[in-house]
Design a protein around this motif. Sequence first.
Motif, mmCIF file in Angstrom:
data_model
loop_
_atom_site.group_PDB
_atom_site.id
_atom_site.type_symbol
_atom_site.label_atom_id
_atom_site.label_comp_id
_atom_site.label_asym_id
_atom_site.label_seq_id
_atom_site.Cartn_x
_atom_site.Cartn_y
_atom_site.Cartn_z
ATOM 1 N N SER A 248 75.714 40.110 36.633
ATOM 2 C CA SER A 248 75.557 40.787 37.920
ATOM 3 C C SER A 248 75.465 42.301 37.759
ATOM 4 N N THR A 249 75.871 42.826 36.581
ATOM 5 C CA THR A 249 75.783 44.274 36.346
ATOM 6 C C THR A 249 74.410 44.688 35.799
ATOM 7 N N PHE A 250 73.569 43.715 35.464
ATOM 8 C CA PHE A 250 72.286 44.038 34.843
ATOM 9 C C PHE A 250 71.295 44.722 35.795
ATOM 10 N N PRO A 251 71.041 44.180 36.995
ATOM 11 C CA PRO A 251 69.954 44.722 37.831
ATOM 12 C C PRO A 251 70.078 46.209 38.134
ATOM 13 N N LYS A 252 71.259 46.662 38.529
ATOM 14 C CA LYS A 252 71.417 48.069 38.883
ATOM 15 C C LYS A 252 71.235 48.971 37.668
ATOM 16 N N ALA A 253 71.769 48.549 36.524
ATOM 17 C CA ALA A 253 71.645 49.350 35.304
ATOM 18 C C ALA A 253 70.191 49.448 34.847
ATOM 19 N N PHE A 254 69.433 48.365 35.036
ATOM 20 C CA PHE A 254 68.041 48.321 34.570
ATOM 21 C C PHE A 254 67.046 48.910 35.579
ATOM 22 N N ASP A 255 67.485 49.265 36.766
ATOM 23 C CA ASP A 255 66.563 49.696 37.819
ATOM 24 C C ASP A 255 65.733 50.907 37.388
ATOM 25 N N GLY A 256 64.414 50.718 37.290
ATOM 26 C CA GLY A 256 63.504 51.804 36.941
ATOM 27 C C GLY A 256 63.473 52.184 35.475
ATOM 28 N N VAL A 257 64.170 51.409 34.652
ATOM 29 C CA VAL A 257 64.302 51.745 33.226
ATOM 30 C C VAL A 257 63.116 51.207 32.426
ATOM 31 N N SER A 258 62.628 51.999 31.474
ATOM 32 C CA SER A 258 61.521 51.561 30.617
ATOM 33 C C SER A 258 61.951 51.337 29.167
ATOM 34 N N LYS A 259 63.084 51.936 28.763
ATOM 35 C CA LYS A 259 63.570 51.782 27.390
ATOM 36 C C LYS A 259 65.083 51.559 27.410
ATOM 37 N N VAL A 260 65.562 50.796 26.423
ATOM 38 C CA VAL A 260 66.986 50.451 26.363
ATOM 39 C C VAL A 260 67.515 50.680 24.957
ATOM 40 N N PHE A 261 68.687 51.280 24.881
ATOM 41 C CA PHE A 261 69.400 51.457 23.609
ATOM 42 C C PHE A 261 70.729 50.722 23.715
ATOM 43 N N PHE A 262 71.104 49.993 22.637
ATOM 44 C CA PHE A 262 72.433 49.378 22.654
ATOM 45 C C PHE A 262 72.986 49.178 21.248
ATOM 46 N N VAL A 263 74.310 49.113 21.218
ATOM 47 C CA VAL A 263 75.088 48.779 20.022
ATOM 48 C C VAL A 263 75.885 47.530 20.376
ATOM 49 N N ARG A 264 76.039 46.626 19.424
ATOM 50 C CA ARG A 264 76.873 45.440 19.675
ATOM 51 C C ARG A 264 78.342 45.847 19.743
ATOM 52 N N PRO A 265 79.021 45.603 20.881
ATOM 53 C CA PRO A 265 80.463 45.863 20.920
ATOM 54 C C PRO A 265 81.170 45.021 19.857
ATOM 55 N N PRO A 266 82.052 45.614 19.062
ATOM 56 C CA PRO A 266 82.661 44.893 17.931
ATOM 57 C C PRO A 266 83.356 43.595 18.303
ATOM 58 N N GLN A 267 83.904 43.528 19.521
ATOM 59 C CA GLN A 267 84.650 42.335 19.911
ATOM 60 C C GLN A 267 83.739 41.176 20.303
ATOM 61 N N LEU A 268 82.440 41.421 20.450
ATOM 62 C CA LEU A 268 81.501 40.365 20.826
ATOM 63 C C LEU A 268 80.827 39.837 19.570
ATOM 64 N N ALA A 269 81.290 38.690 19.094
ATOM 65 C CA ALA A 269 80.859 38.178 17.787
ATOM 66 C C ALA A 269 80.046 36.897 17.870
ATOM 67 N N ASN A 270 79.673 36.478 19.086
ATOM 68 C CA ASN A 270 78.875 35.261 19.257
ATOM 69 C C ASN A 270 77.600 35.616 20.014
ATOM 70 N N PRO A 271 76.558 36.096 19.316
ATOM 71 C CA PRO A 271 75.371 36.642 19.987
ATOM 72 C C PRO A 271 74.682 35.693 20.958
ATOM 73 N N LYS A 272 74.671 34.402 20.667
ATOM 74 C CA LYS A 272 73.981 33.466 21.571
ATOM 75 C C LYS A 272 74.660 33.401 22.933
ATOM 76 N N VAL A 273 75.958 33.663 22.944
ATOM 77 C CA VAL A 273 76.700 33.683 24.202
ATOM 78 C C VAL A 273 76.783 35.097 24.766
ATOM 79 N N ASP A 274 77.072 36.074 23.887
ATOM 80 C CA ASP A 274 77.373 37.438 24.316
ATOM 81 C C ASP A 274 76.139 38.294 24.593
#
Length: 288
Positions: free
Chosen positions: A60-86
């Motif tokens: 539910s936090t995705f739409p507002k954060a992505f509004d009007g965005v053309s490029k995205v940068f991210f780092v995997r948070p260390p505590q999230l270790a299951n990529p298919k779920v996280d």
Amino acid sequence: MEKILVIGGNGNIGFPLIKYLCATQKVEVVAGVHNLAKDLPKFDGLPNLEIEHFDFLDSSTFPKAFDGVSKVFFVRPPQLANPKVDMLPFLKYAQTQQIEQVVFVSLLGVEKNPRTPHHQIENMIEELNLPYTFIRPSFFMQNLNTTHCEDIVKNHDLFIPAGRSRTSFIDTRDIAEVAGIVLLNDKYLHQKLNITGPAALNYYEIAEVMTKVLGTKITYSKPSLLKFRKTMLQRGLPKNFVNVMVMLYLITQLGNAKTVTNETAKILGHAPRTITNYVKDYQDYFVQ
């Protein structure tokens, strides 16, 4: 004006990246942060900046954060270790938004290590046909003032299970600058950039540098992987997080983190920071 989403905008890479992008005044920036109340003051005075709540585990936090965005940068948070779920739901959402570039901070040597979360995330990005740039740094110097700071402050010791292996440590501020350059230049699309610091050091040498700069004797106790894992779990760190750390230090012991490349200097146009630069700048973390 182009808009770029920086997820983890309060982090060791995300925050200097936001400052870099805002200083160029060429783009609008969205800082995706997990804790709005805590992180808002950090961004005071930065121009062309929006701050939005973002949580990989809450779509539910995705739409507002992505509004009007053309490029995205991210780092995997260390505590999230299951990529298919996280991570996969987030990446699938990015796919629906016609994103022009996804910049992911991966890991040096990741192509040889299919069990790491970074390897799985790279694969998912490629399988989704997202236009990507993978930044593959060596170990962060800033791991010392975050993950390993407690032992340095309390025991004056590097309690790190890396054996006698060497690591081409890189400062996260240099990673952030590389990311900023990559986000502003389309020539880096579909590239996998192996970036390192200027030298490969073992932890005995790191301890010597810290001793000299801090004026306090710092040792390297070289714990076993099992002892390190047991101690971290006893301290209450999440099991998945500890297991990933153990896996990465095993990779280090095998010699896979010692590569030094000239890619960082080539992209930055200047030499990357040394471990001495880092310890001098962060010495207040270690001497309390």
